[in-house]
Motif scaffolding. Structure first.
Motif, PDB file in Angstrom:
ATOM      1  N   LYS A   1       0.847  -1.164   0.197  1.00 14.38           N
ATOM      2  CA  LYS A   1      -0.080   0.004  -0.072  1.00 14.38           C
ATOM      3  C   LYS A   1       0.979   1.342  -0.206  1.00 14.38           C
ATOM      4  O   LYS A   1       1.850   1.255   0.504  1.00 14.38           O
ATOM      5  N   SER A   2       0.450   2.378  -0.733  1.00 12.40           N
ATOM      6  CA  SER A   2       1.149   3.635  -0.651  1.00 12.40           C
ATOM      7  C   SER A   2       0.903   4.360   0.712  1.00 12.40           C
ATOM      8  O   SER A   2       0.122   3.819   1.807  1.00 12.40           O
ATOM      9  N   GLU A   3       1.631   5.187   0.912  1.00 12.49           N
ATOM     10  CA  GLU A   3       1.625   5.875   2.324  1.00 12.49           C
ATOM     11  C   GLU A   3       0.233   6.583   2.250  1.00 12.49           C
ATOM     12  O   GLU A   3      -0.294   6.650   3.379  1.00 12.49           O
ATOM     13  N   ARG A   4      -0.260   7.024   1.349  1.00  9.92           N
ATOM     14  CA  ARG A   4      -1.830   7.773   1.492  1.00  9.92           C
ATOM     15  C   ARG A   4      -2.838   6.625   1.829  1.00  9.92           C
ATOM     16  O   ARG A   4      -3.658   6.742   2.535  1.00  9.92           O
TER      17      ARG A   4
ATOM     18  N   ARG B   1      -2.038   3.967   3.339  1.00  4.42           N
ATOM     19  CA  ARG B   1      -1.711   3.342   4.805  1.00  4.42           C
ATOM     20  C   ARG B   1      -2.549   4.640   5.741  1.00  4.42           C
ATOM     21  O   ARG B   1      -3.084   4.224   6.719  1.00  4.42           O
ATOM     22  N   MET B   2      -2.564   5.678   5.641  1.00  3.41           N
ATOM     23  CA  MET B   2      -2.883   6.751   6.126  1.00  3.41           C
ATOM     24  C   MET B   2      -4.425   6.728   6.380  1.00  3.41           C
ATOM     25  O   MET B   2      -5.203   6.896   7.230  1.00  3.41           O
TER      26      MET B   2
ATOM     27  N   ASP C   1      -5.566   4.115   8.433  1.00  2.00           N
ATOM     28  CA  ASP C   1      -5.394   4.478   9.848  1.00  2.00           C
ATOM     29  C   ASP C   1      -6.704   5.373  10.285  1.00  2.00           C
ATOM     30  O   ASP C   1      -7.209   5.380  11.461  1.00  2.00           O
TER      31      ASP C   1
END
Length: 84
Positions: A6-9, A11-12, A15
């Protein structure tokens, strides 16, 4: 087929959805509300809320603001998970 990380976005957003679920469950328990009443308090339909939680990148800023206000947490806390 190999799983793509998954990209950082992504994952964010996952969350954020996890924090919403956590606060959402607490809000339901504390107020004795059912899921449909809570979704209505958030300003959206029950099905819409479930679709957003399944695909959190679809939340709009307005929806996140409504959820944060309803759950008595700041938007910053909802998004970051840290007390503002």
């Amino acid at each position: 087929m190999p799983r793509i990380a998954k990209s950082e976005r992504e994952r964010m957003m996952d969350d954020i959805a996890r924090r919403i679920r956590h606060h959402y469950t607490d809000a339901l328990y504390e107020r004795g509300m059912d899921c449909r009443s809570a979704a209505k308090a958030f300003g959206m339909g029950y099905d819409t809320l479930n679709r957003r939680l399944a695909n959190p990148s679809r939340f709009t800023l307005g929806e996140l603001v409504n959820i944060a206000n309803t759950m008595n947490v700041s938007l910053a806390t909802l998004v970051s998970g840290k007390e503002a």
